[in-house]
Design an enzyme around this catalytic site. Structure first.
Site, short mmCIF file in Angstrom:
data_model
loop_
_atom_site.label_atom_id
_atom_site.label_comp_id
_atom_site.label_asym_id
_atom_site.label_seq_id
_atom_site.Cartn_x
_atom_site.Cartn_y
_atom_site.Cartn_z
N GLU A 60 0.82 -1.21 0.00
CA GLU A 60 0.00 0.00 0.00
C GLU A 60 0.85 1.26 0.00
O GLU A 60 0.50 2.27 -0.62
CB GLU A 60 -0.94 0.00 1.21
N GLU B 298 -0.56 -2.28 -9.69
CA GLU B 298 -0.54 -3.27 -8.62
C GLU B 298 0.68 -4.19 -8.74
O GLU B 298 1.26 -4.59 -7.73
CB GLU B 298 -1.83 -4.10 -8.65
#
Length: 418
Positions: A278, A357
């Site tokens: 994250e 991602e």
């Protein structure tokens, strides 16, 4: 009108039958033979019952998604051709002469009807999640979220719609450009206030209680040159058993958030890997890129909507009961065209998101250097959410903002071998 209604219903039924066949019979979620027996093979970390449930739950969830989206288009189309939109506009004009008041009354009618008609799909999604043990949310809590969602969306969209109609009345040729110019600060503003104003309407946020874990996460943040002084946890266990963590907001309102389900079900090393992932979104400025790309796409999108609306009104305005672009009755058509365009561009947006991602996974590996924890994290995510490791191509194209678990785990297994 009868022909338009008949053909739209026929096309929706045919599409539904095709999607059902595709998901349940026309494609396979089995992993390639080369990956069987590896850590990416769900048979190595799921038991027989979990494997069966993951297939059933995933297919049902995908089916509801693919049926709900065109159903929204169908509802908006029928509201137009059946003259319902025109009746809403006439009713609003009878109640008040004030233009802003007419917009508010009309949009309330439209929002209420579309929300009520969409409820069956939301209800089925809720019931499916409950029956497969994913959702832990009570009916009262679920309904509360529906009500909050309605009023939050109504408040935000009423401002947008009122501004949009005012711009169209001022200039039917250039409204789209002025709307785009105003959308830039509005988009940035919403992104800024979301973590501290909108998100707390749905869930309770508090600083992470585990002080030892908090310090380790903040150490990772310091290593990544992230000026973070807190980590938040949110009580999602009241609603779901799924796991998640995310970074949201911009500037001083940025927040690192962990679901309490993640804290309860994952090991410390797995949590640190997720946190490193994250943090990568912050370090790589993915949030800022997302805002910038949204602004760029809205420029093209509003221009296309403008041209498409002009064409449709000129050719089929009588059938759709739309007199001019400035009439309130145009709003269902505006939402219909924008939704179709958004759906059409979603594969490209999802592809970019999957690339981001992948970069974040790589960054997390470089920070933690813990391949075992990383692989086990994705295995646990698959188990708790009953998600397919290798979903069908059409599903990946339109739904997956992240690489598939097959791709993520195999990437981790290959990491560092070259």
């Amino acid at each position: 009108m009868r022909k338009a209604v008949s053909w739209s219903l026929f096309m929706y039924v045919c599409f539904g039958l095709f999607i059902y066949w595709y998901l349940f019979y026309g494609t396979s979620a089995d992993i390639p033979e080369a990956y069987k027996g590896t850590s990416a093979d769900p048979a190595t970390f799921m038991n027989a019952r979990e494997l069966m449930l993951s297939q059933e739950f995933s297919r049902t969830k995908y089916l509801l998604f693919f049926l709900a989206t065109p159903f929204e288009w169908l509802v908006l189309f029928l509201i137009l051709v059946l003259g319902i939109s025109k009746r809403f506009e006439d009713s609003a004009k009878l109640i008040t002469r004030l233009r802003v008041g007419q917009v508010a009354i009309y949009f309330f009618y439209l929002s209420l009807v579309t929300t009520v008609l969409a409820l069956p799909f939301k209800w089925m999604g809720y019931q499916v999640s409950k029956s497969y043990g994913i959702s832990t949310q009570t009916l009262a809590s679920w309904f509360k979220d529906i009500v909050i969602d309605f009023w939050v969306n109504f408040g935000i969209m009423l401002f947008v719609v009122a501004t949009l109609m005012w711009l169209i009345r001022k200039s039917e040729k250039r409204w789209w450009f002025h709307a785009w110019a105003l959308s830039v600060p509005f988009t940035i503003f919403l992104t800024f206030i979301q973590p501290v104003v909108l998100d707390p309407l749905y869930n309770d946020f508090q600083p992470l209680q585990n002080q030892e874990l908090k310090q380790k996460i903040l150490s990772l943040a310091s290593e990544a040159d992230i000026p973070a002084d807190n980590v938040y946890e949110v009580n999602m266990s009241e609603k779901t058993k799924s796991l998640n963590a995310y970074v949201t907001g911009i500037g001083s309102n940025s927040r690192i958030v962990l679901w309490d389900t993640t804290l309860k079900q994952l090991s410390e090393n797995e949590i640190l890997f997720i946190m490193a992932h994250e943090m990568a979104h912050y370090v790589k400025k993915h949030i800022y890129w997302a805002v910038a790309s949204s602004i760029a796409i809205s420029f093209v999108g509003l221009y296309l909507i403008h041209r498409i609306l002009q064409f449709i009104i000129a050719k089929w305005g009588g059938v759709l009961n739309i007199r001019t672009l400035a009439s309130l009755s145009v709003l269902p058509l505006f939402f219909l065209v924008s939704s179709v365009l958004s759906f059409a561009v979603s594969p490209a947006e999802n592809y970019v998101s999957r690339m981001e991602e992948r970069v974040s996974d790589q960054y997390a590996m470089e920070m933690t250097e813990d391949k075992k924890a990383a692989v086990e994290t994705f295995q646990d995510l698959s188990k708790t959410s009953l998600s397919q490791v290798n979903p069908p191509g059409l599903v990946k194209l339109f739904l997956y903002t992240h690489p598939t678990m097959l791709e993520r785990i195999t990437y981790l297994e290959e990491y560092g071998k070259k």
